[in-house]
Design a protein around this motif. Structure first.
Motif, PDB file in Angstrom:
ATOM      1  N   PHE A   1      26.526  45.498  37.390  1.00  0.00           N
ATOM      2  CA  PHE A   1      27.075  44.408  36.674  1.00  0.00           C
ATOM      3  C   PHE A   1      28.697  44.634  37.020  1.00  0.00           C
ATOM      4  O   PHE A   1      29.225  43.741  37.354  1.00  0.00           O
ATOM      5  N   TRP A   2      28.913  45.716  36.540  1.00  0.00           N
ATOM      6  CA  TRP A   2      30.667  45.927  36.357  1.00  0.00           C
ATOM      7  C   TRP A   2      30.852  46.108  37.929  1.00  0.00           C
ATOM      8  O   TRP A   2      32.161  45.662  38.375  1.00  0.00           O
ATOM      9  N   ILE A   3      30.143  46.348  38.948  1.00  0.00           N
ATOM     10  CA  ILE A   3      30.611  46.589  40.358  1.00  0.00           C
ATOM     11  C   ILE A   3      30.780  45.409  40.938  1.00  0.00           C
ATOM     12  O   ILE A   3      31.595  44.858  41.706  1.00  0.00           O
ATOM     13  N   ILE A   4      29.744  44.358  40.515  1.00  0.00           N
ATOM     14  CA  ILE A   4      29.967  42.983  41.236  1.00  0.00           C
ATOM     15  C   ILE A   4      31.097  42.324  40.468  1.00  0.00           C
ATOM     16  O   ILE A   4      31.659  41.669  41.228  1.00  0.00           O
ATOM     17  N   LEU A   5      31.431  42.525  39.238  1.00  0.00           N
ATOM     18  CA  LEU A   5      32.422  41.727  38.558  1.00  0.00           C
ATOM     19  C   LEU A   5      33.816  42.366  39.309  1.00  0.00           C
ATOM     20  O   LEU A   5      34.723  41.416  39.654  1.00  0.00           O
ATOM     21  N   ILE A   6      33.835  43.532  39.303  1.00  0.00           N
ATOM     22  CA  ILE A   6      35.244  44.116  40.044  1.00  0.00           C
ATOM     23  C   ILE A   6      35.201  43.891  41.548  1.00  0.00           C
ATOM     24  O   ILE A   6      36.132  43.359  42.172  1.00  0.00           O
ATOM     25  N   GLY A   7      34.129  43.656  42.204  1.00  0.00           N
ATOM     26  CA  GLY A   7      34.125  43.134  43.432  1.00  0.00           C
ATOM     27  C   GLY A   7      34.222  41.719  43.569  1.00  0.00           C
ATOM     28  O   GLY A   7      35.113  41.520  44.498  1.00  0.00           O
ATOM     29  N   PHE A   8      34.110  40.885  42.720  1.00  0.00           N
ATOM     30  CA  PHE A   8      34.350  39.660  42.717  1.00  0.00           C
ATOM     31  C   PHE A   8      36.015  39.444  42.476  1.00  0.00           C
ATOM     32  O   PHE A   8      36.484  38.356  43.110  1.00  0.00           O
ATOM     33  N   LEU A   9      36.253  39.902  41.478  1.00  0.00           N
ATOM     34  CA  LEU A   9      37.902  39.665  41.236  1.00  0.00           C
ATOM     35  C   LEU A   9      38.911  40.521  42.424  1.00  0.00           C
ATOM     36  O   LEU A   9      39.625  39.825  42.749  1.00  0.00           O
ATOM     37  N   LEU A  10      38.470  41.548  42.988  1.00  0.00           N
ATOM     38  CA  LEU A  10      38.895  42.058  43.949  1.00  0.00           C
ATOM     39  C   LEU A  10      39.032  41.105  45.339  1.00  0.00           C
ATOM     40  O   LEU A  10      39.966  41.056  46.176  1.00  0.00           O
ATOM     41  N   GLY A  11      37.700  40.528  45.190  1.00  0.00           N
ATOM     42  CA  GLY A  11      37.952  39.619  46.578  1.00  0.00           C
ATOM     43  C   GLY A  11      38.810  38.452  46.392  1.00  0.00           C
ATOM     44  O   GLY A  11      39.082  37.638  47.339  1.00  0.00           O
ATOM     45  N   ARG A  12      39.080  38.119  45.120  1.00  0.00           N
ATOM     46  CA  ARG A  12      39.690  36.967  45.007  1.00  0.00           C
ATOM     47  C   ARG A  12      41.336  37.154  44.694  1.00  0.00           C
ATOM     48  O   ARG A  12      42.304  36.685  44.733  1.00  0.00           O
TER      49      ARG A  12
ATOM     50  N   VAL B   1      44.823  38.229  45.740  1.00  0.00           N
ATOM     51  CA  VAL B   1      45.679  37.961  46.907  1.00  0.00           C
ATOM     52  C   VAL B   1      46.957  38.080  46.475  1.00  0.00           C
ATOM     53  O   VAL B   1      47.551  37.864  45.110  1.00  0.00           O
ATOM     54  N   ILE B   2      47.959  38.822  47.385  1.00  0.00           N
ATOM     55  CA  ILE B   2      49.396  39.160  47.151  1.00  0.00           C
ATOM     56  C   ILE B   2      50.145  38.711  48.287  1.00  0.00           C
ATOM     57  O   ILE B   2      49.681  38.481  49.161  1.00  0.00           O
ATOM     58  N   LEU B   3      51.327  38.431  48.030  1.00  0.00           N
ATOM     59  CA  LEU B   3      52.438  37.998  48.802  1.00  0.00           C
ATOM     60  C   LEU B   3      51.749  36.657  49.344  1.00  0.00           C
ATOM     61  O   LEU B   3      52.005  36.558  50.816  1.00  0.00           O
ATOM     62  N   MET B   4      51.321  35.842  48.673  1.00  0.00           N
ATOM     63  CA  MET B   4      50.630  34.481  49.070  1.00  0.00           C
ATOM     64  C   MET B   4      49.263  34.416  50.283  1.00  0.00           C
ATOM     65  O   MET B   4      48.643  33.563  49.690  1.00  0.00           O
TER      66      MET B   4
ATOM     67  N   LEU C   1      43.114  48.989  37.616  1.00  0.00           N
ATOM     68  CA  LEU C   1      42.857  47.822  36.689  1.00  0.00           C
ATOM     69  C   LEU C   1      44.047  46.818  36.918  1.00  0.00           C
ATOM     70  O   LEU C   1      43.438  45.610  36.825  1.00  0.00           O
ATOM     71  N   ALA C   2      44.906  47.080  37.282  1.00  0.00           N
ATOM     72  CA  ALA C   2      45.921  45.938  37.448  1.00  0.00           C
ATOM     73  C   ALA C   2      45.512  45.096  38.910  1.00  0.00           C
ATOM     74  O   ALA C   2      45.901  44.030  38.784  1.00  0.00           O
ATOM     75  N   SER C   3      45.146  45.951  39.611  1.00  0.00           N
ATOM     76  CA  SER C   3      44.584  45.256  41.164  1.00  0.00           C
ATOM     77  C   SER C   3      43.450  44.348  40.677  1.00  0.00           C
ATOM     78  O   SER C   3      43.196  43.143  41.241  1.00  0.00           O
ATOM     79  N   VAL C   4      42.553  44.801  39.741  1.00  0.00           N
ATOM     80  CA  VAL C   4      41.136  43.959  39.296  1.00  0.00           C
ATOM     81  C   VAL C   4      41.991  42.606  38.924  1.00  0.00           C
ATOM     82  O   VAL C   4      41.133  41.523  38.776  1.00  0.00           O
ATOM     83  N   MET C   5      42.949  43.210  37.710  1.00  0.00           N
ATOM     84  CA  MET C   5      43.389  41.780  36.988  1.00  0.00           C
ATOM     85  C   MET C   5      43.944  40.694  37.947  1.00  0.00           C
ATOM     86  O   MET C   5      44.074  39.700  37.565  1.00  0.00           O
ATOM     87  N   THR C   6      44.680  41.186  39.191  1.00  0.00           N
ATOM     88  CA  THR C   6      45.121  40.305  39.929  1.00  0.00           C
ATOM     89  C   THR C   6      43.989  39.122  40.257  1.00  0.00           C
ATOM     90  O   THR C   6      44.432  38.073  40.773  1.00  0.00           O
ATOM     91  N   GLY C   7      42.897  39.560  40.271  1.00  0.00           N
ATOM     92  CA  GLY C   7      41.815  38.362  40.650  1.00  0.00           C
ATOM     93  C   GLY C   7      41.780  37.245  39.822  1.00  0.00           C
ATOM     94  O   GLY C   7      40.962  36.434  40.013  1.00  0.00           O
ATOM     95  N   THR C   8      42.284  37.458  38.667  1.00  0.00           N
ATOM     96  CA  THR C   8      42.225  36.499  37.602  1.00  0.00           C
ATOM     97  C   THR C   8      43.701  35.475  37.484  1.00  0.00           C
ATOM     98  O   THR C   8      43.587  34.620  36.623  1.00  0.00           O
ATOM     99  N   VAL C   9      44.511  35.780  38.689  1.00  0.00           N
ATOM    100  CA  VAL C   9      45.490  34.946  38.793  1.00  0.00           C
ATOM    101  C   VAL C   9      45.290  33.536  39.202  1.00  0.00           C
ATOM    102  O   VAL C   9      44.470  33.146  39.789  1.00  0.00           O
ATOM    103  N   GLY C  10      45.978  32.404  38.328  1.00  0.00           N
ATOM    104  CA  GLY C  10      45.467  31.432  38.309  1.00  0.00           C
ATOM    105  C   GLY C  10      44.366  30.600  37.475  1.00  0.00           C
ATOM    106  O   GLY C  10      44.291  29.582  37.267  1.00  0.00           O
TER     107      GLY C  10
ATOM    108  N   LEU D   1      46.844  28.839  28.771  1.00  0.00           N
ATOM    109  CA  LEU D   1      47.532  30.154  28.772  1.00  0.00           C
ATOM    110  C   LEU D   1      46.812  30.894  29.780  1.00  0.00           C
ATOM    111  O   LEU D   1      45.483  30.862  30.086  1.00  0.00           O
ATOM    112  N   SER D   2      47.782  31.750  30.632  1.00  0.00           N
ATOM    113  CA  SER D   2      47.521  32.466  31.998  1.00  0.00           C
ATOM    114  C   SER D   2      46.566  33.736  31.484  1.00  0.00           C
ATOM    115  O   SER D   2      47.184  34.557  30.370  1.00  0.00           O
ATOM    116  N   VAL D   3      45.370  33.782  31.807  1.00  0.00           N
ATOM    117  CA  VAL D   3      44.459  35.038  31.608  1.00  0.00           C
ATOM    118  C   VAL D   3      45.018  36.203  32.098  1.00  0.00           C
ATOM    119  O   VAL D   3      45.004  37.234  31.280  1.00  0.00           O
TER     120      VAL D   3
END
Length: 827
Positions: A46-57, A59-62, A201-210, A216-218
């Motif tokens: 479950f955690w691997i799927i969640l992390i993969g999902f967020l890392l797939g989202r 996006v940096i530098l637009m 962890l910050a890279s995974v958190m980047t998947g929650t941008v937007g 309130l921004s997650v």
């Protein structure tokens, strides 16, 4: 028929179905590849799927997606069975952004799988995963840009930037992912590993941008929560570092978020500085940082929204179970939980080591018993049985070929047996047959009497040789048994020392700190490890020791508290910065021994047959020893010197004195066929109570001078190496401060040949000496003996020791608190 199944026979007449449909095997492999994970791995999956999902989202530098391929590469290398779920999660995450991102993610991951497979086949032993990721991301991104905008240097630059980021991210993921997912009983994280985990962890958190939660921004809530947790666990340094790293990753995802790097870094610093106030203090640091940066910073977020995001992060932090935070703190160096974890690990290692030492101790003790059991002759052997065996060997050599054997051993058995037994006894006693009556009987009874006598002589010679060999074997076994028993005892004591638990002495530590503070010496830390009499062990850290306060003030104060002399055993810098020092205090020896010696060889030659040594052993013991080798010259010197060296090494290993002397005796008795003996005069002095043990093996008396009285100490043991089983008599004597102990070899004691009663004369000479300096006493005694004896007629050695109370340099300092309570608690 299209759906028909064909069969192929095997040697066991069974059939294996082969599918006729061309895609059925591929479909089965796909089903097997997507099979449900087991219940045991469901949580990790479950955690691997969640992390993969967020890392797939993420996006940096637009428009850059540098996290998807590195995550797949690390999962494929670290846990191949979970890579399929990571791949599907990455595709799903990219699909939530746009179709173009989904297409790019699918193309990049498939390209990596193909390239990785090719490199693995060509170079299976090489680890080129980071370079494979770099090549894949650069090629796919450059291809996409070239298709959309045409080939340009800008496209090459963008592809190079994304590929470089992917390369660095791969290295970071390789270090952080196994740490997060693998449970270890003992794991201490370095600061570099902590930073790697935060970047992940910050890279995974980047998947929650937007993502928004009631406007309130997650990502901002998660970022502030991470800062709160790490500031509370690791302090200001870890908190500010996490704030900088998380803020930097957020700013890469959206340049407008660059302001948050300052907010998070400042909040992490304040929260870490206020961590002494527990969770409330850390939360207050985040509130202050958010308020200050919101009021004076140039940002695009309203202060009210920013404060609400901080409030949500604080609420989640306050609701976080204490157990989770303590579990994280175990891995962060410098935390109390980490120190406890380290102590538990060290205690486990200590117990394991002590257990192994105890096992070896029992092993050596068992081996010692097995050797001791065969020291004596086997019980039940009857003398008649030995005679029968002996006579059977004689008759085999003589009577078997004699024509009268039936007449002798059938008709006259008793008479023949008696004559043969008498012959055996006569030759064993006198080496030949001298008894005329026996010779007459033997001549009358046996026609081969000469051959019988020769056979008996030869057989008895072999028996004596066998007895000597068995004797040496017995002595060797006895030596091995004694040594093994001594080693077993040493290892048993060592295991007990290892397992000695540290006692808690909180009351004593507080009282010592209070007394030192009243004396004007601030103490940063006091650790009391032992308060046993004669074995005090206290360690403390003081802010400075520039005027030697440890020896001048602290040691006398501790001496007054503990009612025994305490000295500084060791000092060292407590840190590279500042003047703080770590001091180790321990019990001083109650007595000190000063020695003097004088030696000369027979006739004034260079090499003396005597050897001596004075040595300080562990556990507060002091030893003095003199050995006199048989005769004079180099050979005697080697014999006595070997005795002293063996004694020093065995005593320093911790083996008991009597066992040491028996071992030396066995070694010297076995190693040479020649009659080379040596004496040993050994004194063991306890530096705590001045008790002395005198072990004399073939040596002459020693003398103890106390005031105007001189006492002689002697024992009647044979020299070392003369007999195989030496018995060591121990003479115990209680010494006092100011006593003079005089030990000497026989060259000194027997030097004056015209003196009849040497004991009385030696007592008088020692009593007449006006000095109590050990070296002067040794020199004066040597000079007196040479003058009275008219020359140096033998090797001469004299060793003198004086026992004195140990007086500290500084007087004790009285303390203000009630000492009765301290004595009661320490007892």
């Amino acid at each position: 028929m299209l759906g028909r199944l064909t069969y192929r026979a095997t040697s066991q007449t069974s059939a294996i179905p082969i599918p006729a449909k061309p895609f059925s095997r591929l479909s089965k492999r796909l089903v097997a590849w997507l099979e449900k994970p087991s219940v045991k791995d469901a949580k990790r999956t479950f955690w691997i799927i969640l992390i993969g999902f967020l890392l797939g989202r993420a996006v940096i530098l637009m428009h850059l997606l540098p996290f998807a391929v590195p995550f797949l590469a690390v999962m494929l290398h670290w846990q191949k069975s979970k890579a399929k779920w990571a791949l599907l999660a990455i595709w799903a995450g990219a699909a939530t952004i746009s179709v173009s991102f989904a297409a790019y993610a699918v193309g990049a991951t498939i390209a990596y799988l193909i390239l990785h497979r090719i490199i693995t086949v060509l170079r299976p032993q090489s680890n080129m995963i980071p370079m494979t990721v770099f090549i894949t991301v650069a090629a796919v991104r450059f291809s996409v840009i070239s298709v959309q905008e045409g080939i340009s240097s800008y496209g090459a630059m963008i592809a190079g930037v994304e590929a470089g980021l992917a390369l660095v991210v791969t290295l970071i993921f390789f270090q952080s992912i196994p740490i997060l997912f693998e449970r270890k009983n003992k794991m201490s994280l370095r600061h570099e590993e902590v930073v790697s985990i935060v970047i992940f962890l910050a890279s995974v958190m980047t998947g929650t941008v937007g993502w928004l939660l009631y406007n309130l921004s997650v990502e901002f809530i998660i970022a502030r929560y991470l800062v709160l947790v790490f500031a509370f666990v690791g302090g200001a340094a870890i908190g500010s570092t996490v704030g900088v790293v998380v803020g930097l990753i957020l700013s890469l995802a959206n340049v407008a978020n660059l302001f948050h790097m300052s907010l998070l870094a400042f909040s992490g610093l304040l929260g870490g500085l206020l961590k002494e106030g527990k969770k409330i203090g850390v939360c207050l640091g985040l509130l202050i940082g958010t308020g200050l940066m919101g009021m004076y910073g140039d940002n695009q977020t309203a202060l009210s929204v920013s404060m609400m995001e901080t409030g949500v992060a604080i609420a989640i932090f306050l609701l976080t179970p204490k157990k989770w935070i303590e579990h994280l703190a175990r891995y962060i160096p410098g935390t109390a939980e980490h120190a406890v974890e380290q102590q538990q690990y060290l205690r486990k290692i200590r117990d394991l080591t002590a257990g192994k030492v105890e096992q070896f101790s029992r092993l050596f003790y068992t081996l010692s018993n097995s050797f001791s059991d065969v020291n004596e002759e086997a019980p039940g052997k009857e003398p008649g049985r030995d005679v029968d065996l002996f006579l059977s060997k004689i008759t085999e050599k003589t009577c078997q070929t004699c024509m009268k054997k039936h007449q002798c051993w059938t008709r006259k058995f008793s008479e023949t047996y008696n004559i043969m037994e008498r012959t055996m006894q006569e030759i064993e006693d006198n080496k030949d047959v001298y008894d005329r009556r026996l010779m007459s009987d033997l001549h009358a009874h046996c026609i081969k009497h000469d051959k019988v006598i020769r056979a008996v002589k030869d057989e008895i010679g072999q028996i004596h040789a066998n007895k000597q060999l068995r004797k040496q074997i017995m002595e060797s076994r006895r030596l091995v048994a004694d040594q093994l028993r001594g080693v077993s005892k040493v290892m048993e004591d060592f295991a007990k020392d290892i397992q000695r638990e540290q006692k808690t002495h909180e009351l004593q530590e507080d009282q010592i700190s209070e007394s030192l503070l009243k004396a004007g010496i601030p103490v940063e830390q006091v650790e009391v490890y032992s308060l046993d009499n004669g074995n005090v062990d206290i360690e403390m850290i003081i802010s400075h020791n520039e005027y030697n306060e440890g020896e001048k003030v602290i040691a006398p104060l501790l001496s007054h508290i503990l009612k025994e002399t305490i000295v500084v055993k060791h000092t060292e810098k407590a840190s590279l910065a500042g003047g703080a020092e770590r001091l180790v205090f321990g019990s001083a020896k109650q007595y000190v021994v000063s020695t003097g010696a004088s030696q000369t060889a027979k006739g004034g030659k260079w090499i003396s047959g005597d050897s001596y040594s004075t040595m300080e052993l562990g556990a507060g013991k002091y030893a003095l020893a003199i050995s006199d080798g048989m005769g004079n010259g180099k050979r005697a010197h080697l014999e006595s010197n070997d005795t002293i060296e063996l004694l020093k090494n065995i005593l320093r290993s911790g083996i008991e004195e009597t066992v040491a002397i028996k071992s030396i005796n066995s070694v010297l008795a076995l190693r040479s066929e020649e009659e080379m003996f040596s004496t040993l005069d050994l004194v063991m002095i306890d530096m705590q109570d001045a008790s002395a043990k005198f072990l004399k093996v073939g040596s002459i008396p020693s003398f103890l001078k106390r005031g105007r009285q001189v006492k002689m100490i002697e024992s009647g043991n044979l020299p070392i190496g003369m007999i195989t089983d030496v018995e060591v008599d121990v003479v115990n004597e209680q010494l006092k401060s100011g006593d003079l102990l005089i030990m000497m070899s026989d060259g000194i004691f027997d030097g004056p040949a015209n003196i009849e009663n040497r004991e009385v004369w030696m007592k008088r000479v020692i009593n007449e000496m006006k000095t109590n300096d050990p070296q002067e006493v040794a020199d004066l005694l040597m000079e007196r003996v040479i003058r009275e004896g008219g020359g140096i007629h033998d090797d001469m050695t004299v060793v003198v020791a004086r026992i004195d109370h140990h007086l500290p340099k500084w007087a004790t300092i009285p303390v203000a608190f009630e000492e009765k309570a301290f004595a009661k608690s320490s007892g």
